[in-house]
Design an enzyme around this catalytic site. Sequence first.
Site, PDB file in Angstrom:
ATOM      1  N   LYS A   1      -0.867 -12.766   0.151  1.00 32.04           N
ATOM      2  CA  LYS A   1      -1.924 -11.583   0.557  1.00 32.04           C
ATOM      3  C   LYS A   1      -1.253 -10.956   1.713  1.00 32.04           C
ATOM      4  O   LYS A   1      -0.560 -11.589   2.418  1.00 32.04           O
ATOM      5  CB  LYS A   1      -3.497 -12.103   0.908  1.00 32.04           C
ATOM      6  CG  LYS A   1      -4.193 -11.036   1.643  1.00 32.04           C
ATOM      7  CD  LYS A   1      -4.526  -9.958   0.772  1.00 32.04           C
ATOM      8  CE  LYS A   1      -5.473  -9.118   1.298  1.00 32.04           C
ATOM      9  NZ  LYS A   1      -5.416  -7.845   0.718  1.00 32.04           N
ATOM     10  N   ALA A   2      -1.339  -9.565   1.835  1.00 31.28           N
ATOM     11  CA  ALA A   2      -0.790  -8.860   3.191  1.00 31.28           C
ATOM     12  C   ALA A   2      -1.143  -9.407   4.267  1.00 31.28           C
ATOM     13  O   ALA A   2      -2.021  -9.945   4.507  1.00 31.28           O
ATOM     14  CB  ALA A   2      -1.359  -7.212   2.906  1.00 31.28           C
TER      15      ALA A   2
ATOM     16  N   ASN B   1     -11.149  -2.162  -5.740  1.00 33.13           N
ATOM     17  CA  ASN B   1     -11.429  -2.889  -4.600  1.00 33.13           C
ATOM     18  C   ASN B   1     -11.176  -1.896  -3.102  1.00 33.13           C
ATOM     19  O   ASN B   1     -10.356  -1.058  -3.313  1.00 33.13           O
ATOM     20  CB  ASN B   1     -10.354  -4.101  -4.524  1.00 33.13           C
ATOM     21  CG  ASN B   1      -8.955  -3.746  -4.047  1.00 33.13           C
ATOM     22  OD1 ASN B   1      -8.677  -3.726  -2.881  1.00 33.13           O
ATOM     23  ND2 ASN B   1      -8.108  -3.315  -4.690  1.00 33.13           N
TER      24      ASN B   1
ATOM     25  N   ILE C   1     -10.726  -3.887   0.103  1.00 35.25           N
ATOM     26  CA  ILE C   1     -10.775  -5.015   0.848  1.00 35.25           C
ATOM     27  C   ILE C   1     -10.441  -4.593   2.512  1.00 35.25           C
ATOM     28  O   ILE C   1     -10.999  -4.892   3.358  1.00 35.25           O
ATOM     29  CB  ILE C   1      -9.839  -6.181   0.514  1.00 35.25           C
ATOM     30  CG1 ILE C   1     -10.147  -6.282  -0.984  1.00 35.25           C
ATOM     31  CG2 ILE C   1      -9.870  -7.199   1.495  1.00 35.25           C
ATOM     32  CD1 ILE C   1     -11.484  -7.141  -1.266  1.00 35.25           C
ATOM     33  N   GLY C   2      -9.247  -3.889   2.490  1.00 39.48           N
ATOM     34  CA  GLY C   2      -9.084  -3.115   3.810  1.00 39.48           C
ATOM     35  C   GLY C   2      -8.195  -4.356   4.454  1.00 39.48           C
ATOM     36  O   GLY C   2      -8.204  -4.207   5.677  1.00 39.48           O
TER      37      GLY C   2
ATOM     38  N   GLY D   1      -6.402  -3.506 -13.031  1.00 38.22           N
ATOM     39  CA  GLY D   1      -6.549  -4.244 -14.317  1.00 38.22           C
ATOM     40  C   GLY D   1      -6.068  -3.495 -15.455  1.00 38.22           C
ATOM     41  O   GLY D   1      -5.278  -2.473 -15.223  1.00 38.22           O
TER      42      GLY D   1
ATOM     43  N   CYS E   1      -1.206   0.554   0.376  1.00 35.52           N
ATOM     44  CA  CYS E   1      -2.533  -0.002   0.337  1.00 35.52           C
ATOM     45  C   CYS E   1      -3.655   1.469   0.445  1.00 35.52           C
ATOM     46  O   CYS E   1      -3.509   2.138   1.256  1.00 35.52           O
ATOM     47  CB  CYS E   1      -2.910  -0.906   1.642  1.00 35.52           C
ATOM     48  SG  CYS E   1      -4.795  -1.021   1.603  1.00 35.52           S
TER      49      CYS E   1
ATOM     50  N   SER F   1       0.087  -9.488  -4.988  1.00 32.60           N
ATOM     51  CA  SER F   1      -0.309  -9.726  -3.806  1.00 32.60           C
ATOM     52  C   SER F   1      -1.872  -9.426  -3.553  1.00 32.60           C
ATOM     53  O   SER F   1      -2.342  -8.627  -4.142  1.00 32.60           O
ATOM     54  CB  SER F   1       0.503  -9.006  -2.575  1.00 32.60           C
ATOM     55  OG  SER F   1      -0.312  -8.869  -1.322  1.00 32.60           O
TER      56      SER F   1
END
Length: 300
Positions: free
Chosen positions: A44-45, A68, A70-71, A214, A127, A20
Amino acid sequence: MSLRVHLPGLELKNPVMPASGCFSFGKEYAQFYDLDTLGAVIMKAATKEPRLGNKTPRVAETSSGMLNAIGLQNPGVDKIINGEMPFLNGYALPKIANIAGSSPEEYTETAKKMSPHVQALELNISCPNVKEGGIQFGTDPHLASNVVRQVKKVSEVPVYVKLSPNVTDIREMAVACEQAGADGLSMINTITGMQILKERRRPLLHNQTGGLSGPAIKPVAIRMIYEVYPYVSIPIIGMGGIGSAEDVLEFLLAGASAVAVGTANFHNPFVMPEIIADLPGVLRNYGFSSVEEAIGGAHY
Ligand code: ORO
């Protein structure tokens, strides 16, 4: 050589799917290859309302990984169902929706809307990049149990819970989720990290911290899956730094029944079809005649 895997709600022709957030809703990668090559897709969420995400910079490269923050940027569950999913529905592959929220009610409302359109939900309680919601549910077994129980009540499809590695004992979280009714686990989400911009003497990411993904986190993911596997009877979708068919076999042996590839897609958009093509040869080289035979193989 059979690559097939049967999981709750998911009949996978092979065990490889995008993680995701690393594949958006598939359109970009569909320019490179036929998405039906994949075992499934994890979107994606989705949240109840649209979210703009965090301020930039929100991505940074690290040694052997990526940070990341992204939020949870996304257009909201309604726009995802009506605007993004029609494209994905042109493909036969199973669809898994990652859902997030700031309260159990937000999770349940999103789950209720989303579940009739997918084969499974992936409950994102991990998250690391939003102040409210997400990780607070993923680091407290009581909060996690409550949100899993609530979502199970409204979901029409099996619920996989995406666990956070940012805990002292991930087995406790895994068992709490299974007891609350989870049908499967996804592990792991990213590990909280930080990078400092020396010239400015400040954290590089606007959010200060970000989630590390990663190859750098692969041994952590393997260790956590290996730890959880004997404690649960629900299947695990494994993720964290996978970039080759050899990596996939390592995850299967640790106890994953299927895998998700994330960060590797950013530097090689063909990485998943390449892994799927290489997997039969790798399994054969190590003496396996199917994916299912390799699952949990490091425990016997
Ligand atoms: N980033 C992550 O590393 N994991 C998540 O689950 C979500 C995000 C994000 O949207 O920032």
